[in-house]
Every structure is written in structure tokens, then in C-alpha cells.
Design an enzyme around this catalytic site. Structure first.
Site, PDB file in Angstrom:
ATOM      1  N   GLU A 142      -0.074  -0.664   2.683  1.00 16.77           N
ATOM      2  CA  GLU A 142       0.190  -0.482   1.262  1.00 16.77           C
ATOM      3  C   GLU A 142       0.189  -1.812   0.506  1.00 16.77           C
ATOM      4  O   GLU A 142       1.131  -2.149  -0.209  1.00 16.77           O
ATOM      5  CB  GLU A 142       1.528   0.245   1.069  1.00 16.77           C
ATOM      6  CG  GLU A 142       1.519   1.640   1.652  1.00 16.77           C
ATOM      7  CD  GLU A 142       2.892   2.302   1.673  1.00 16.77           C
ATOM      8  OE1 GLU A 142       2.937   3.521   1.847  1.00 16.77           O
ATOM      9  OE2 GLU A 142       3.919   1.585   1.527  1.00 16.77           O
ATOM     10  N   GLU A 145      -0.746   8.572   4.801  1.00 14.87           N
ATOM     11  CA  GLU A 145       0.637   9.050   4.799  1.00 14.87           C
ATOM     12  C   GLU A 145       0.737  10.146   3.761  1.00 14.87           C
ATOM     13  O   GLU A 145       0.397   9.937   2.601  1.00 14.87           O
ATOM     14  CB  GLU A 145       1.631   7.942   4.429  1.00 14.87           C
ATOM     15  CG  GLU A 145       1.778   6.822   5.424  1.00 14.87           C
ATOM     16  CD  GLU A 145       2.791   5.783   4.949  1.00 14.87           C
ATOM     17  OE1 GLU A 145       3.644   6.128   4.095  1.00 14.87           O
ATOM     18  OE2 GLU A 145       2.725   4.639   5.412  1.00 14.87           O
TER      19      GLU A 145
END
Length: 1005
Positions: A227, A321
Site C-alpha cells: 500500500e 485485500e
């Protein structure tokens, strides 16, 4: 991993996205005395046949020595293994959150049995490295073992080694020693890259030995960074990502590499940084609110860079995710509430919407959350990382698991879903039903995803046209669609020797078994189902025999050769369709509860379908015998559909007498036994001792470290004129830290201000000349502060009259820092100071000489089996009070609950016996009950292992999982509880053991 919310328009208040002593593996898994001596407690052996290595789908032989190399490629539709399309249905599991290697296989087998073909795992830098250049991959840190177990379970691996991983972890996975360097983390800074390269060399040395591409294991995909939404498009960001990619390749990683875009911004798509090859995938994250509308992050979305999968149109849609629940903060609602919201219907509604949007690689975060034991957790979460996931922290399957199984089996069985394109819209009769129509361009198979976003149940009909003709289903009546739910209809599909025109039931699995085809159809209890099959035109159609169930009707259309079956999903309905030529078809129509008892295995001899047990771990055909291993939570029947030639069955190594049924199955003549009753002892015989000797004036601190630095690599400024008091600068990174300051010339001092930094719900206690002068606790975060980091506080303490003199005085301060900040913003937040930050006096300005003490030995201590995050700097920890061998005979006797107004640290110890029978897997917890008005916190040690932190009156956690692999299941166990009280009513509440779930069976010993 989770990152700040992007509120859903329909739910503005809800989050949206987030994002040792060496021990051999043989000893770890064998249950020898050597394991116990090293600090790990072995499971007793379970009598059963040895679990075989089971091939993952499309992979022949997962064993490292014998398997052949495989190709892993991709196009815009999907991954391909050896040219065969693969829908990756993955769940997240972190081995470091289950400090019991023999139970890693338990989780992996449960995932595989419940529909997953892949597992996604973080590898935590800080978990393996106590000091620069020091790396430990032994014992509970043996990642070779977990990779071998994945291969044994027959499940692919998506590896995520960071270097930064976030994950609601202390420093986001950065090691404590990195705080003491000049590293500008998550950039191309040379100091940071040198440190990160250490980690990559170490972890890639493990992972590179387990790759699908060379036949050494089942590693399928590899993620760099995590991320990374900072430095996008800048030189230091581009060069950093390129460096990690090149380093992974140089370390021998040959599988495709990916990065997960934080919040779908189109960051780090192919071409955004140099890779030197085309073996790179774009992925993104998402955690939408269950109370909102499922988002379209693919085919049906807004498109472009912020549209999810459309940011990279030439690579398969990849949700690295997607919410399988969410983490809970201190003072939160608890994970039972999360699981009730992100429930089975949510899974169908949201995960299948992703499938409709062309997502072909989907990872559910978390599937098993586990325990953030010791000092693993970031301060934004408490010990439990249950997450409201499909498998509880105590390793129990929940009501969410059956829906995951249905989806996973469907995706694995209906291969045509691996290549989809949008097709002409279809319009349900009820406008409240949203529809997605997709088709496989190669086979013509049609998929209709029908979703109800309202809370009310809806009924409707669906008109559609395929190469088989124009239809409206159902033929009569209507389809039911529960509120906040989704159905998938498959049409125009070659289903083994039969042709499926359409089914209104979920096509859970199908395949040929011993002279007949079999199809398993699932839906909600009470739903009506309709399935239409196409056969050659004839005056008389196939013979339909109802073997079990009621209310089944059939209709033959001689004009087009359609056989229509109508039935109700209640228990299991068995319908045998026998055509004039070709294979018979056994239709098993089941409701969700019954579907949960079915297990699908693809063996070298063909499809095996098992029904009955709570869990079936393995299925192996050897000659005429089917050997099964698994668990039962109660007495249960066993039924199996097996390849031709199989006539006998064994369960956990014991022969099971069987009878052939009219369904072509083998059924047990008597039920499999459930587990015996497990009796748990009460917890009594408590011993008690006070602690905090460090607060006394005459305490010997001669071995402590001088806190006399004047500069720091912390991002927290050093107060002018004061020394550095930040604990990290002196090599103390985890748990409690003590300070002792000596000063004089303070005759006018009336008060002292003690500023500290700790993260959420941290604590400070202070003594002056041996007298307690005050405490502070960071307040419980409000609902809007749940993800806020960097909590600080100043405690203003009045100086007693006896200490307002010009003589020498001793100020002793204990700080409970919760953890380092995560570094999601790539701003070196993990270097924010912990511990005392400044000390000032009112009425005088004495010069204080400081000493500091934390974990015994700091970075330089030899790492025991438990590792650096097991202990902090309490006197009792440094002196071994938490260890089973400690002699507490001189301690006082005490009964619980206990009220104790004494400020400071006190310890409670007891032992308890267990006698868990062999062949029983019992998951146990420790429950603390007390009045919310009492103010204290308790650190829980089980057989020397720090398994959690309880904060009374804050919660919400009051039951702590006692990881099974840390328990002596047939002998004595030791509990040691370190309690910190702040000078008001404290003590320790009532403690009891809790049975979190018991089965007969369990993972192989």
C-alpha cells in the site's frame, strides 16, 4: 493492510478501506521433550494415518523433491498455470499470529477444505530480526515449515514480505533497531535500502526454495512493499520500487510480482517503474462497509486509474485485500459484532460482485486473524486479531465459512468463469434486483449475478436468451432473493456428460464419480430451485428417480429436449437422472447448512465427495481404500462418493464399515464418534507478590544504561536542554521501560511535569524518593479516534513536602508504551519517540542524571525461543517471574477477585493441570471478569509466553486465547499475571478457563 476510511455515501460514519534458542523443525513438529525444554509445548500424538502431500489444482506433486517445474503466466483475464486458467481464491493468514508451528497446518487445511485454493501471508521483518544483521528462522519463526505445510495442504501461496507490511503491527513490521538509524524509510535512501536488502536476502532465501515455477513448492505470487501511496511518480519512489523488484529477482524470485494499490488510485501499474520484464501485476485493496452497496471495481465501474482493475486493463483483476471483517480498536464493539455484520450474506453479496466485475484473483483479509501476542500489535488494536473472520482466533470455523466454501468450490469447479466478458444486459422482473450478465467468449457459457441491495426479501423472474433458446426462470412462480444477498445462475454450460441449460441454484461442484456424474446445488434453506438439462430430443425423456426429499417435480419437453427439475433446498434432496444413453446424473440439492458438511477433493483417481464430518482434512485413494482424516464436533454419519474400485473407507487411520447406497455412495453403518467431554479445572491456589523495586531510593541501578544522548534519529524533537529519553535510542524497543533520575539543588521545586509518548491507552507511573506521586493513562479512543496514532500525555505531579529540599532526590518513572506507530504515510512515523519525552520542574530547574532500563539485554541479548517481543522491562520479567520454573513459594497466598489499592506492579501466579485425551483438539481461553470501575491492566503469561494484555474498564477483550501449542495438554501449566495499578482501586478480577471449541481429530501431530 488497513488504511484510513473512505466513507461509503450510504454509511458516512463507517470505514471503507484500510487497508532464540535454535529449535529444529523436526523437534517442533514431533512432540519431544526437547521442545518443552526450549519453551514450546508439544501436542500429544493423534493416532491417524500419515497425512499425504496433496497436489494443488493443476499442479502435479507438491512435494519439493519430486515435483516438476510449472509456468505461471497471465493475460487480461486470469493467471494461467501451465496454460490452464486459474481463478485464485485466497485467504489471509499470518503465521506469526499463531506461535505454534504444528497448528499452522491446521489453519491451512481448514482453508483448503473450505474452498480456498490459495493463502496470502505477510512475513514480518521485526519478528525475525533483533539487531542489524541478525536473523532468526528457527522455532516459531521457521518459515520453511509453513511453506512446506502449504504444499502439504495443496494450497498456493501469495507471499508478502514488505519490507513494510503495516498489518496493525508494531512499527508496521519494521524492526526496532531501524529506529536507531538514519534510514529514510520507504524511499531510495541508501541507508534504508541497505537495511531492506538485509531482510530481502534473508526472507527470499527461504521463499525462493518454495516456488511453483521450479517445482520446489507452491509459491505462486510475490508482493513488493505494501500500500505504497507515497512518493508516487517521484524519483525516490520510482527508484525504490524498481530496487525492490530487482532485488527480488536477483534473489531468485521467478514467480509473478505484484504490488497492492492503496485505495485504487492507479498507483504502481505496469510501466510506472522499471522492471526489466513483463512479469508484473497490478493489484488493489478494498474494505467497503457491509451496510453499503457493493462497489463495482472492474467491468461495471467508473473505469480509469481510480476504477480498480480497469487501471491495468492488460492484467487480470486483482483484489490483493478485500474485507473479511475489520480490526477492532481499544474500547471497541468486539469481534462478535463485526462477524454478525460482515456475515455470510455479505460474503456472497460483495465477493461475488467482485467476480462479476472480472476480479480473478481475490484475497480475503483476514480468513484467520489470530493473536497479536506479546508486543506484536500496533497500539490501534488489542491482543485479539480475530477480525470477525471466517475462522476464529481460537481456530474454530464460523457461520461465515460455509459461504466461503460454496463460493470457492463454485469458482474451482466451473472453469469457464476464468475468462469472462460483459454481455447484453438482462432485466429481472423486479427492478429492485440488480443484474450483471457475463459470458465466456470461448465457450459461450453465461453467468447471471443477481443482487438485492435492500434489506427486504424480494421475488422476481429472469428472462434470458442463450444458444439453447429463450427462457424465463423459474417456469412458474418466482425466485427468492433474501435482503442484502446475491445469487449466481449458470447457463449454457457443458457439465461433464450433461448439458446445463440453466440452474437457479448455485452450481457448487460437479464431476464424474464411479460411473455417474454428480452435481451439488446449494441455496438458502427453503429456497425453491429449478434446473434445466438438455438431452437429445425424444418422445420420452430421461428417467427421473427421487432418492430422497419431497416436493420434487420434473417436466420433459420433447420439442427441444429440455428436462426441468423443480425442488426445494431443505436438507439434502437426491434426484437421479438416467438418460437413454450416456452417464446417469445424480443431483444433490442442499441448503447452506447441509452444504457445509460436504467436502470436495480432486485426487489422482478423480473426484471424491465427502459428507458428514465437521472438517475433512485429507482424502487419499490407495488401491480399494479411501483414507480420510478430519474432525468431528459431535457424533456424525459419514458418506462418500468415490472413484471406481474403491470399496472401503478409513477415518483417522481406523476402518469404517460402510454400505453402498442407492445414490452410488458408501455410507458408514454407524456414526463417527464425536469428542469426549473435556473437563476444565477451576483456577485457584493463587500466589501474590508486589514488585516495582525500582521505585525505591536504595535500588541498585548500577548496571542500567545512562540516558545521556543529546541527539536522536527520532522524528520527535529532543527538548532543548534535556537529554534524549526516548527508549529506542538505548536499544529498548518493546514493552515497559523504567527511568531513574537523580538530581539535587531543587529546594524550590513544587511540581514535576512528566511527558510521555505511548500510543493508545499507554500508561505512566511515577515515584519520588520512594513515594508514589502520580500516574496517567491515555484515554480510551472515541469511535472517531480508533485509528489515530501518536498519543501523548503530560502528567503533572505535586512534589511532596519531604522532597522539596536541596539534597539528592531520586525520581523513578515506569512507562507502558503500547507500540511504535505504523508508517502508512511513509513519513518515518515509526520513529516517533516512545517512553518519556521530557521532564520539567515547577519552581526549580535541577539537572537530572538519567538511567534507563528495558528488556533485559536490549538488542544484544541472545534470542530465546519466544523472541524479542515476548518481554518488556518489568523487574519480574527481567528476573524470570513469568517462567514456569520460577520458585514462588515465598509469595503470599491470595484469592481472586482481589481488590488492591497499591499503586505500581504486582504479580499473581498459579498452576493448573490439563488432561486432554489423545485425539482431541481443544481450544481454550482465559476469561477475566471484574467490575469496570476498577483501574488496572494485566499482562498474561502462559508457560512463559506473553499471550495478551487486558485493560479493565476499557476492553472490549476479556477472553484471551491460550494457543494450544503453548499448553501442556496432559500435565501442569503455569499462569503468571503482571498487574499495573495506577493508585486507585485495582487488583485482579476472577479468572476462569473457557472452552472455545473441541473436536475429535485435529491436525497431524
Amino acid at each position: 493492510m488497513p488504511f484510513p476510511a473512505e466513507p461509503s455515501p450510504s454509511d458516512p460514519g463507517r470505514r471503507e478501506t484500510h487497508g532464540a534458542t535454535p529449535i529444529s523443525r523436526r523437534l517442533l513438529l514431533s512432540g519431544t521433550a526437547a521442545v518443552t525444554a526450549a519453551g514450546l509445548v508439544a501436542r500429544p500424538a493423534i493416532a491417524r494415518a500419515a497425512a499425504p502431500r496433496t497436489a494443488v489444482p493443476s499442479v502435479a506433486g507438491a512435494g519439493r523433491a519430486a515435483a516438476a517445474a510449472h509456468t505461471v503466466t497471465f493475460d487480461k483475464y486470469s493467471l494461467m498455470v501451465d496454460g490452464t486458467r486459474l481463478f485464485v481464491w485466497s485467504g489471509e493468514f499470518h503465521p506469526f499470529r499463531l506461535p505454534c508451528p504444528s497448528y499452522w497446518l491446521d489453519i491451512l487445511q481448514k482453508m483448503k477444505a473450505n474452498g480456498y485454493n490459495a493463502v496470502c501471508m505477510y512475513f514480518n521483518w521485526s519478528y525475525h530480526s533483533t539487531a542489524s544483521g541478525v536473523y532468526d528462522f528457527t522455532g516459531i519463526r521457521d518459515m520453511d515449515t509453513v511453506m512446506d505445510m502449504a504444499a502439504e495442504a495443496g494450497i498456493y501461496v501469495l507471499a508478502r514480505p514488505g519490507p513494510y507490511i503495516n498489518g496493525e503491527l508494531n512499527a508496521g513490521g519494521f524492526p526496532g533497531w531501524l529506529t536507531r538509524t538514519a534510514a529514510d524509510a520507504r524511499t531510495d535512501d541508501s541507508v534504508y535500502l541497505a537495511a531492506a536488502d538485509q531482510w530481502y536476502t534473508a526472507i527470499n532465501g527461504v521463499l525462493s526454495k518454495h516456488q511453483l515455477t521450479d517445482g520446489s513448492g507452491t509459491l505462486l505470487l510475490y508482493q513488493i512493499e505494501n500500500e505504497y501511496a507515497s512518493n508516487v511518480g517521484t524519483t525516490n519512489g520510482i527508484d525504490y520500487m524498481a530496487h525492490l523488484y530487482a532485488k527480488a529477482r536477483a534473489d531468485g524470485i521467478t514467480v509473478p510480482i505484484y504490488h497492492n494499490d492503496k485505495g485504487r488510485n492507479g498507483d504502481w501499474v505496469p510501466g510506472s517503474f522499471p522492471t526489466g520484464d513483463n512479469n508484473y501485476l497490478y493489484a488493489f485493496d478494498g474494505y467497503p462497509s457491509a451496510t453499503g452497496t457493493p462497489p463495482d471495481w472492474g467491468y461495471y465501474g467508473t473505469g480509469g486509474a481510480t476504477g480498480g482493475a480497469t487501471a491495468s486493463p492488460n492484467t487480470p483483476g486483482f483484489e490483493a485485500e478485500f474485507g473479511g471483517g475489520y480490526f477492532d480498536p481499544w474500547g471497541g464493539k468486539g469481534y462478535a459484532a463485526e462477524r454478525s455484520t460482515d456475515n455470510a450474506a455479505y460474503e456472497r453479496q460483495f465477493y461475488l460482485t467482485n467476480v462479476a466485475n472480472g476480479i480473478k484473483i481475490q484475497n480475503v483479509y483476514m480468513t484467520f486473524g489470530g493473536t497479536s501476542w506479546g508486543w506484536l500489535p500496533a497500539s490501534v488494536v488489542y491482543t485479539s486479531y480475530d477480525y470477525g473472520a471466517a475462522i476464529t482466533e481460537g481456530r474454530q470455523l464460523t457461520s461465515k465459512a460455509p459461504a466461503m466454501k460454496e463460493i470457492g468450490y463454485f469458482l474451482a469447479s466451473v472453469a469457464d468463469i476464468g475468462q469472462l466478458e460483459t454481455a447484453a444486459p438482462v432485466t429481472p422482473s423486479n427492478s429492485g434486483v440488480k443484474s450483471y450478465h457475463l459470458a465466456n467468449p470461448s465457450t459461450g457459457t453465461q453467468f447471471y449475478f443477481l443482487r438485492n441491495d435492500s434489506t427486504a426479501d424480494l421475488t422476481f423472474t429472469l428472462p434470458f436468451t442463450t444458444s439453447d433458446g429463450a427462457y424465463t426462470v423459474p417456469y412458474s412462480g418466482t425466485l427468492q432473493l433474501n435482503g442484502k444477498d446475491l445469487k449466481v445462475l449458470v447457463a449454457d454450460y457443458a457439465m461433464d456428460s450433461a448439458h446445463l441449460v440453466v440452474s437457479t441454484s448455485l452450481l457448487m461442484t460437479h464431476g464424474p464419480v464411479a460411473g455417474q456424474d454428480l452435481v451439488l446445488l446449494a441455496s438458502r434453506p427453503g429456497d425453491d430451485g429449478e434446473t434445466i438439462l438438455r438431452y437429445p430430443k425424444a418422445a420420452t425423456g430421461p428417467r427421473v428417480t427421487v432418492l430422497a426429499g419431497s416436493g420434487v417435480t420434473s417436466n420433459w419437453n420433447a420439442g427441444n429436449g429440455d428436462l426441468r427439475l423443480d425442488y426445494t433446498h431443505q436438507g439434502v434432496t437426491r434426484i437421479l437422472v438416467t438418460p437413454s444413453s450416456g452417464e446417469p446424473l445424480l443431483v444433490l440439492a442442499v441448503d447452506d447448512g447441509t452444504a457445509a458438511t460436504f467436502y470436495r477433493f480432486i485426487t489422482a483417481d478423480g473426484l471424491v465427495l465427502v459428507s458428514g464430518p465437521t472438517l475433512v482434512r485429507t482424502a487419499t485413494v490407495s488401491g480399494s481404500t479411501l483414507a480420510l482424516t478430519g474432525d468431528t464436533s459431535a457424533s456424525t454419519a459419514l458418506e462418500v462418493w468415490v472413484p471406481a474400485g474403491v470399496s472401503s473407507v478409513s477415518w483417522n487411520g481406523t476402518a469404517v464399515p460402510v454400505t453402498t447406497t442407492s445414490s452410488g455412495s458408501l455410507a458408514s453403518r454407524s456414526p463417527l464418534a464425536g469428542p469426549p467431554a473435556v473437563s476444565l479445572p477451576s483456577l485457584g491456589g493463587w500466589k501474590y507478590s508486589t514488585e516495582n523495586l525500582e521505585s525505591a531510593v536504595d535500588f541498585d541501578d548500577s548496571s542500567w544504561t545512562s540516558a545521556d544522548l543529546t541527539t536522536s534519529f527520532s522524528v520527535t524533537p529532543v527538548p532543548s536542554g534535556q537529554p534524549v529519553l526516548f527508549m529506542d535510542d538505548y536499544g529498548f524497543h518493546y514493552g515497559d521501560v523504567w527511568y531513574r533520575g537523580s538530581y539535587s539543588d531543587a529546594a524550590g521545586a513544587t511540581a514535576v511535569s512528566l511527558s510521555y509518548s505511548s500510543g493508545q491507552v499507554g500508561m505512566l507511573l511515577a515515584w519520588l524518593d520512594g513515594e508514589f506521586i502520580g500516574s496517567g493513562q491515555i484515554p480510551t479512543p472515541t469511535s472517531s479516534q480508533g485509528t489515530t496514532q501518536g498519543w501523548t500525555q503530560t502528567v503533572e505531579a505535586s512534589i511532596p513536602a519531604s522532597s522539596r529540599t536541596s539534597g539528592t532526590h531520586t525520581l523513578a518513572v515506569l512507562v507502558r508504551p503500547m507500540s511504535h506507530q505504523e508508517d502508512g504515510g511513509a513519513n518515518n512515523a515509526f520513529k516517533t519517540a516512545l517512553g518519556l519525552t521530557s521532564v520539567t520542574f515547577t519552581g526549580a530547574s535541577p539537572k537530572v542524571t538519567w538511567l534507563i532500563q528495558g528488556t533485559a539485554g536490549g538488542e544484544t541479548s541472545s534470542v530465546p525461543a519466544r523472541g524479542p517481543m515476548n518481554n518488556g522491562g518489568l523487574y519480574g520479567e527481567r528476573s524470570g517471574w513469568y517462567l514456569p520454573a520460577f520458585n514462588d513459594s515465598a509469595w503470599s497466598n491470595v484469592s481472586l477477585p482481589n481488590t488492591d489499592p497499591r499503586p505500581g506492579v504486582s504479580w499473581y501466579r498459579t498452576t493448573f493441570p490439563l488432561d486432554i485425551p489423545a485425539g482431541v483438539d481443544a481450544s481454550l481461553g482465559l476469561t477475566i471478569s471484574d467490575e469496570a470501575s476498577k483501574s488496572y491492566r494485566a499482562q498474561i503469561f502462559l508457560n512463559g509466553w506473553n499471550v495478551g494484555q487486558y485493560v479493565n474498564g476499557v476492553g472490549p477483550q476479556s477472553t484471551f486465547v491460550l494457543p494450544t501449542g503453548l499448553l501442556n495438554l496432559t500435565s501442569t501449566n503455569t499462569l503468571a499475571i503482571a498487574v499495573l495499578g495506577g493508585g486507585t482501586t485495582g487488583g485482579l478480577g476472577s479468572l476462569s478457563l473457557t472452552n472455545l471449541g473441541t473436536v475429535a481429530g485435529g491436525p497431524p501431530a
